[in-house]
Motif scaffolding. Structure first.
Motif, mmCIF file in Angstrom:
data_model
loop_
_atom_site.group_PDB
_atom_site.id
_atom_site.type_symbol
_atom_site.label_atom_id
_atom_site.label_comp_id
_atom_site.label_asym_id
_atom_site.label_seq_id
_atom_site.Cartn_x
_atom_site.Cartn_y
_atom_site.Cartn_z
ATOM 1 N N VAL A 1 0.498 -1.552 0.462
ATOM 2 C CA VAL A 1 0.213 -0.050 0.352
ATOM 3 C C VAL A 1 1.024 1.602 -0.058
ATOM 4 N N ASN A 2 1.670 1.439 0.467
ATOM 5 C CA ASN A 2 2.789 2.432 1.179
ATOM 6 C C ASN A 2 3.794 2.513 0.093
ATOM 7 N N SER A 3 4.243 1.229 -0.625
ATOM 8 C CA SER A 3 5.056 1.907 -1.860
ATOM 9 C C SER A 3 4.335 2.293 -2.482
ATOM 10 N N LEU B 1 -13.244 7.674 -2.769
ATOM 11 C CA LEU B 1 -13.536 9.253 -2.441
ATOM 12 C C LEU B 1 -12.587 9.740 -1.002
ATOM 13 N N ARG B 2 -12.388 9.025 -0.140
ATOM 14 C CA ARG B 2 -11.844 9.167 1.209
ATOM 15 C C ARG B 2 -9.897 9.334 0.652
ATOM 16 N N ASP B 3 -9.704 8.945 0.232
ATOM 17 C CA ASP B 3 -8.054 9.388 -0.225
ATOM 18 C C ASP B 3 -8.236 9.794 -1.528
ATOM 19 N N THR B 4 -8.554 9.422 -2.851
ATOM 20 C CA THR B 4 -8.054 10.402 -3.437
ATOM 21 C C THR B 4 -7.582 11.989 -3.516
ATOM 22 N N PRO B 5 -9.171 12.707 -3.165
ATOM 23 C CA PRO B 5 -8.440 14.586 -3.479
ATOM 24 C C PRO B 5 -7.149 14.726 -2.066
ATOM 25 N N THR B 6 -7.818 13.448 -0.799
ATOM 26 C CA THR B 6 -7.070 14.054 0.688
ATOM 27 C C THR B 6 -5.619 13.332 0.140
ATOM 28 N N LEU B 7 -5.330 12.863 -0.330
ATOM 29 C CA LEU B 7 -4.006 12.696 -0.716
ATOM 30 C C LEU B 7 -2.898 13.553 -1.877
ATOM 31 N N GLY B 8 -4.130 14.340 -2.560
ATOM 32 C CA GLY B 8 -3.521 15.270 -3.081
ATOM 33 C C GLY B 8 -3.811 15.803 -2.117
ATOM 34 N N MET B 9 -4.432 16.648 -1.410
ATOM 35 C CA MET B 9 -3.674 17.626 -0.463
ATOM 36 C C MET B 9 -2.968 17.206 -0.083
ATOM 37 N N TYR B 10 -2.508 15.530 0.961
ATOM 38 C CA TYR B 10 -1.947 15.651 1.567
ATOM 39 C C TYR B 10 -0.393 15.847 1.371
ATOM 40 N N PHE B 11 -0.038 15.424 -0.105
ATOM 41 C CA PHE B 11 1.297 16.048 -0.690
ATOM 42 C C PHE B 11 1.641 17.627 -0.739
ATOM 43 N N ALA C 1 -4.235 17.741 8.158
ATOM 44 C CA ALA C 1 -4.842 17.833 7.275
ATOM 45 C C ALA C 1 -5.544 16.710 5.969
ATOM 46 N N SER C 2 -4.760 16.346 5.987
ATOM 47 C CA SER C 2 -5.634 14.879 4.922
ATOM 48 C C SER C 2 -7.288 14.340 6.045
ATOM 49 N N TRP C 3 -6.415 14.071 7.021
ATOM 50 C CA TRP C 3 -7.372 13.402 8.137
ATOM 51 C C TRP C 3 -8.786 14.210 8.539
ATOM 52 N N ILE C 4 -8.166 15.762 8.704
ATOM 53 C CA ILE C 4 -9.582 16.436 8.716
ATOM 54 C C ILE C 4 -10.286 16.135 7.617
ATOM 55 N N THR C 5 -10.355 15.671 6.706
ATOM 56 C CA THR C 5 -11.463 16.349 4.939
ATOM 57 C C THR C 5 -11.418 14.678 5.120
ATOM 58 N N ALA C 6 -10.891 13.839 5.321
ATOM 59 C CA ALA C 6 -11.658 12.462 5.054
ATOM 60 C C ALA C 6 -11.644 12.385 5.826
ATOM 61 N N THR C 7 -12.179 12.054 7.514
ATOM 62 C CA THR C 7 -13.269 11.427 8.207
ATOM 63 C C THR C 7 -14.388 11.487 7.486
ATOM 64 N N ALA D 1 -5.078 13.574 15.360
ATOM 65 C CA ALA D 1 -3.985 13.000 17.263
ATOM 66 C C ALA D 1 -3.492 11.724 16.429
ATOM 67 N N ARG D 2 -3.571 10.688 15.753
ATOM 68 C CA ARG D 2 -2.662 10.010 15.055
ATOM 69 C C ARG D 2 -1.805 10.292 13.643
ATOM 70 N N ALA D 3 -2.427 11.092 13.414
ATOM 71 C CA ALA D 3 -2.139 11.839 12.241
ATOM 72 C C ALA D 3 -0.652 12.164 12.333
ATOM 73 N N PRO E 1 2.015 11.818 15.191
ATOM 74 C CA PRO E 1 3.457 10.966 15.172
ATOM 75 C C PRO E 1 3.013 10.530 13.675
ATOM 76 N N VAL E 2 2.195 9.651 13.095
ATOM 77 C CA VAL E 2 2.636 8.609 11.847
ATOM 78 C C VAL E 2 3.137 9.434 10.347
ATOM 79 N N ASN E 3 2.266 10.440 10.206
ATOM 80 C CA ASN E 3 3.240 11.065 9.240
ATOM 81 C C ASN E 3 4.591 11.530 9.250
ATOM 82 N N ALA E 4 4.654 12.017 10.806
ATOM 83 C CA ALA E 4 6.037 12.714 10.954
ATOM 84 C C ALA E 4 7.353 11.720 11.130
HETATM 85 C C1 DA2 Z 1 -6.329 10.964 4.299
HETATM 86 N N1 DA2 Z 1 -5.435 10.222 4.480
HETATM 87 C C2 DA2 Z 1 -5.533 8.521 3.732
HETATM 88 C C3 DA2 Z 1 -4.014 9.693 4.319
HETATM 89 N N2 DA2 Z 1 -3.577 10.836 4.492
HETATM 90 N N3 DA2 Z 1 -3.399 8.653 3.584
HETATM 91 C C4 DA2 Z 1 -2.135 8.597 3.663
HETATM 92 C C5 DA2 Z 1 -1.856 7.224 5.155
HETATM 93 C C6 DA2 Z 1 -0.435 7.803 5.562
HETATM 94 C C7 DA2 Z 1 -0.263 6.671 6.486
HETATM 95 N N4 DA2 Z 1 0.025 5.919 6.389
HETATM 96 C C8 DA2 Z 1 -1.352 6.941 7.749
HETATM 97 O O1 DA2 Z 1 -2.227 6.328 8.118
HETATM 98 O O2 DA2 Z 1 -1.560 8.134 8.267
#
Ligand code: DA2
Length: 288
Positions: A69-71, A172-182, A214-220, A267-269, A271-274
């Motif tokens: 998934v991540n690769s 729908l959760r992952d497409t725009p939010t991952l654009g925003m993520y990067f 930012a991405s997880w708030i919009t993805a919720t 809260a999870r986002a 540390p995980v994404n850092a």
């Molecule tokens: C908002 N979404 C779906 C993401 N930002 N996805 C990227 C996943 C990054 C990391 N594995 C995580 O679970 O946060």
């Protein structure tokens, strides 16, 4: 095609995953079960009933699948940028791509990763929702004995499409939010890095953390619908589809239903994404 991006994406995803799984379990339970009064109540009940192991339920399949998934996410993102801008990861500091190209590359990575993630995520959610304590004599047996038994039972009882339940909501959760993520990650790195230089570790940590938030708030909102659709089918079908799930959740619980788990997602986002971005950048710098 630079393979390093795929390998770095895999390792960095695994590090982030272990760190964030307990938050994820509590969030999934709050989104799909109405038996908890809030975050603290859910944490206490999980701990008392299932011990610390309860927070790590359903983690083995995500660990096994994070490589894919991540690769796919980071690899497709970087290779789409390469196709759009003809610059490699190393060249992008000197010749920064436009935010539109970053957004398109992120969305492309998002769609493809969502399809790879769908069955693994569904199994994770089903296992996370099993509240029976493990290894306690006299307690009732959980429905699924583990990830393989869970996958086999779904295939037998719900057919192959059962493993992809909720996948539209996931896309729908992952497409725009991952654009925003990067875009968020790149934007913050550029803001705090002198031109032409690589961002410092602190900048990468902070930019990665805020990109995650930012991405997880919009993805919720779609995350809630995805989790509910994934649990549907366990005891018969309650929803006729994604729109029906949205409408009936809204009718019964009001607008706040779409924000369930937002605090935990945020809260999870961080540390995980850092750590995900820090290990990703670190690994790529090692192989340069
Ligand atoms: C908002 N979404 C779906 C993401 N930002 N996805 C990227 C996943 C990054 C990391 N594995 C995580 O679970 O946060």
């Amino acid at each position: 095609m630079p393979v390093e991006e795929f390998v770095a994406g895999w390792i960095s995803g695994a590090v982030g995953l272990v760190l964030g799984h307990p938050f994820d379990t509590i969030k999934v339970r709050l989104q799909t079960q109405n038996t908890y009064r809030g975050i603290v109540d859910c944490i206490l009940k999980t701990y008392r009933h299932e011990s610390v192991l309860g927070f790590f339920k359903g983690m083995s399949f995500p660990i096994a699948s994070v490589a894919l998934v991540n690769s796919v996410l980071f690899g497709v993102y970087s290779n789409t940028l390469l196709a759009l801008t003809a610059t490699s990861h190393q060249e992008r500091r000197a010749q920064p791509p436009s935010y539109t190209n970053i957004f398109i590359a992120g969305c492309t990575g998002g769609v493809l990763q969502a399809y790879c993630l769908a069955p693994f995520d569904l199994i994770k959610v089903r296992l996370q929702n099993q509240t029976e304590p493990r290894m306690k004599i006299g307690s009732s047996e959980p429905r699924y004995r583990g990830p393989v038994h869970c996958a086999a039972s779904i295939l037998r009882e719900e057919g192959p499409q059962g493993l992809f339940r909720g996948s539209w909501a996931l896309v729908l959760r992952d497409t725009p939010t991952l654009g925003m993520y990067f875009v968020t990650y790149e934007g913050l790195c550029r803001q705090y890095t002198p031109e032409g230089q690589n961002p410092s570790s602190t900048t990468v940590l902070v930019a990665g953390g805020f990109a995650g938030i930012a991405s997880w708030i919009t993805a919720t909102p779609f995350d809630v619908i995805k989790s509910r659709m994934q649990m549907d089918g366990l005891k018969g079908r309650k929803y006729r589809g994604m729109l029906h799930c949205m409408a009936s959740s809204f009718r019964q619980e009001g607008i706040r239903v779409f924000f369930k788990g937002m605090t935990l997602n945020s809260a999870r986002a961080f540390p995980v994404n850092a750590v995900t971005f820090l290990s990703y950048e670190y690994l790529l710098s090692l192989w340069r």
